[in-house]
Scaffold this motif. Sequence first.
Motif, PDB file in Angstrom:
ATOM      1  N   PRO A  20       0.839  -1.200   0.000  1.00  0.00           N
ATOM      2  CA  PRO A  20       0.000   0.000   0.000  1.00  0.00           C
ATOM      3  C   PRO A  20       0.875   1.250   0.000  1.00  0.00           C
ATOM      4  N   SER A  21       0.487   2.222  -0.795  1.00  0.00           N
ATOM      5  CA  SER A  21       1.249   3.469  -0.865  1.00  0.00           C
ATOM      6  C   SER A  21       0.937   4.336   0.355  1.00  0.00           C
ATOM      7  N   VAL A  22       1.741   5.358   0.536  1.00  0.00           N
ATOM      8  CA  VAL A  22       1.523   6.294   1.647  1.00  0.00           C
ATOM      9  C   VAL A  22       0.145   6.936   1.508  1.00  0.00           C
ATOM     10  N   GLU A  23      -0.209   7.309   0.289  1.00  0.00           N
ATOM     11  CA  GLU A  23      -1.500   7.948   0.046  1.00  0.00           C
ATOM     12  C   GLU A  23      -2.656   7.004   0.378  1.00  0.00           C
ATOM     13  N   ASP A  24      -2.502   5.725   0.009  1.00  0.00           N
ATOM     14  CA  ASP A  24      -3.536   4.738   0.334  1.00  0.00           C
ATOM     15  C   ASP A  24      -3.723   4.626   1.845  1.00  0.00           C
ATOM     16  N   LEU A  25      -2.623   4.616   2.559  1.00  0.00           N
ATOM     17  CA  LEU A  25      -2.672   4.456   4.011  1.00  0.00           C
ATOM     18  C   LEU A  25      -3.240   5.701   4.698  1.00  0.00           C
ATOM     19  N   VAL A  26      -2.927   6.880   4.168  1.00  0.00           N
ATOM     20  CA  VAL A  26      -3.470   8.118   4.745  1.00  0.00           C
ATOM     21  C   VAL A  26      -4.983   8.160   4.555  1.00  0.00           C
ATOM     22  N   GLU A  27      -5.450   7.711   3.400  1.00  0.00           N
ATOM     23  CA  GLU A  27      -6.887   7.744   3.110  1.00  0.00           C
ATOM     24  C   GLU A  27      -7.656   6.656   3.847  1.00  0.00           C
ATOM     25  N   ASP A  28      -7.048   5.504   4.047  1.00  0.00           N
ATOM     26  CA  ASP A  28      -7.737   4.367   4.666  1.00  0.00           C
ATOM     27  C   ASP A  28      -7.120   4.086   6.040  1.00  0.00           C
ATOM     28  N   GLY A  30      -8.171   2.324   8.504  1.00  0.00           N
ATOM     29  CA  GLY A  30      -8.236   0.914   8.888  1.00  0.00           C
ATOM     30  C   GLY A  30      -7.065   0.132   8.317  1.00  0.00           C
ATOM     31  N   LEU A  31      -6.740   0.397   7.059  1.00  0.00           N
ATOM     32  CA  LEU A  31      -5.597  -0.248   6.427  1.00  0.00           C
ATOM     33  C   LEU A  31      -4.304   0.171   7.115  1.00  0.00           C
ATOM     34  N   LEU A  32      -4.215   1.446   7.485  1.00  0.00           N
ATOM     35  CA  LEU A  32      -3.030   1.931   8.198  1.00  0.00           C
ATOM     36  C   LEU A  32      -2.887   1.220   9.532  1.00  0.00           C
ATOM     37  N   ALA A  33      -3.971   1.114  10.275  1.00  0.00           N
ATOM     38  CA  ALA A  33      -3.923   0.446  11.580  1.00  0.00           C
ATOM     39  C   ALA A  33      -3.504  -1.011  11.440  1.00  0.00           C
ATOM     40  N   GLN A  34      -4.054  -1.697  10.445  1.00  0.00           N
ATOM     41  CA  GLN A  34      -3.708  -3.099  10.224  1.00  0.00           C
ATOM     42  C   GLN A  34      -2.239  -3.240   9.817  1.00  0.00           C
ATOM     43  N   THR A  35      -1.758  -2.341   8.984  1.00  0.00           N
ATOM     44  CA  THR A  35      -0.370  -2.389   8.530  1.00  0.00           C
ATOM     45  C   THR A  35       0.581  -2.142   9.696  1.00  0.00           C
ATOM     46  N   ILE A  36       0.247  -1.169  10.541  1.00  0.00           N
ATOM     47  CA  ILE A  36       1.089  -0.884  11.707  1.00  0.00           C
ATOM     48  C   ILE A  36       1.114  -2.092  12.640  1.00  0.00           C
ATOM     49  N   LYS A  37      -0.037  -2.706  12.827  1.00  0.00           N
ATOM     50  CA  LYS A  37      -0.113  -3.892  13.683  1.00  0.00           C
ATOM     51  C   LYS A  37       0.778  -5.006  13.136  1.00  0.00           C
ATOM     52  N   GLU A  38       0.703  -5.245  11.831  1.00  0.00           N
ATOM     53  CA  GLU A  38       1.542  -6.273  11.212  1.00  0.00           C
ATOM     54  C   GLU A  38       3.024  -5.963  11.390  1.00  0.00           C
ATOM     55  N   CYS A  39       3.395  -4.709  11.231  1.00  0.00           N
ATOM     56  CA  CYS A  39       4.801  -4.308  11.381  1.00  0.00           C
ATOM     57  C   CYS A  39       5.263  -4.487  12.826  1.00  0.00           C
ATOM     58  N   LEU A  40       4.398  -4.166  13.777  1.00  0.00           N
ATOM     59  CA  LEU A  40       4.754  -4.342  15.187  1.00  0.00           C
ATOM     60  C   LEU A  40       4.925  -5.815  15.537  1.00  0.00           C
ATOM     61  N   ALA A  60       3.024   7.558   6.525  1.00  0.00           N
ATOM     62  CA  ALA A  60       1.608   7.932   6.593  1.00  0.00           C
ATOM     63  C   ALA A  60       1.260   8.439   7.988  1.00  0.00           C
ATOM     64  N   GLN A  61       1.809   7.776   9.016  1.00  0.00           N
ATOM     65  CA  GLN A  61       1.581   8.233  10.396  1.00  0.00           C
ATOM     66  C   GLN A  61       2.129   9.639  10.593  1.00  0.00           C
ATOM     67  N   LYS A  62       3.309   9.905  10.061  1.00  0.00           N
ATOM     68  CA  LYS A  62       3.913  11.240  10.169  1.00  0.00           C
ATOM     69  C   LYS A  62       3.043  12.282   9.476  1.00  0.00           C
ATOM     70  N   GLN A  63       2.548  11.943   8.284  1.00  0.00           N
ATOM     71  CA  GLN A  63       1.703  12.893   7.554  1.00  0.00           C
ATOM     72  C   GLN A  63       0.407  13.179   8.299  1.00  0.00           C
ATOM     73  N   LEU A  64      -0.226  12.141   8.841  1.00  0.00           N
ATOM     74  CA  LEU A  64      -1.466  12.339   9.588  1.00  0.00           C
ATOM     75  C   LEU A  64      -1.231  13.182  10.838  1.00  0.00           C
ATOM     76  N   SER A  65      -0.132  12.932  11.537  1.00  0.00           N
ATOM     77  CA  SER A  65       0.189  13.718  12.724  1.00  0.00           C
ATOM     78  C   SER A  65       0.436  15.172  12.368  1.00  0.00           C
ATOM     79  N   SER A  66       1.157  15.386  11.296  1.00  0.00           N
ATOM     80  CA  SER A  66       1.436  16.743  10.839  1.00  0.00           C
ATOM     81  C   SER A  66       0.152  17.463  10.437  1.00  0.00           C
ATOM     82  N   ASN A  67      -0.718  16.756   9.710  1.00  0.00           N
ATOM     83  CA  ASN A  67      -1.995  17.347   9.302  1.00  0.00           C
ATOM     84  C   ASN A  67      -2.847  17.711  10.509  1.00  0.00           C
TER      85      ASN A  67
END
Length: 77
Positions: A20-28, A30-40, A60-67
């Motif tokens: 998933p691209s950064v843009e995909d993860l910022v928009e979704d 749920g996908l971001l949360a699942q991806t972070i969980k998998e990485c952890l 994506a986490q950095k971009q969301l925090s910055s936004n």
Amino acid sequence: MKKLLLILPFTFLITACGEPSVEDLVEDKGLLAQTIKECLVEAVKGEKSNSKKCANANEAQKQLSSNLYNDVVNKFK
């Protein structure tokens, strides 16, 4: 022609299964949360977690925090 019709669906499936691209993860979120969980989970197991997927999730986490920060700051101007 029949071969082409058989190959096309598999081509689309293969390209759709990429990281998933950064843009995909910022928009979704749920996908971001699942991806972070998998990485952890990978990191806890000691597996390689420096994959492109995990790097994209981190960005994506950095971009969301910055936004979020910018939105809060702009409300109080």
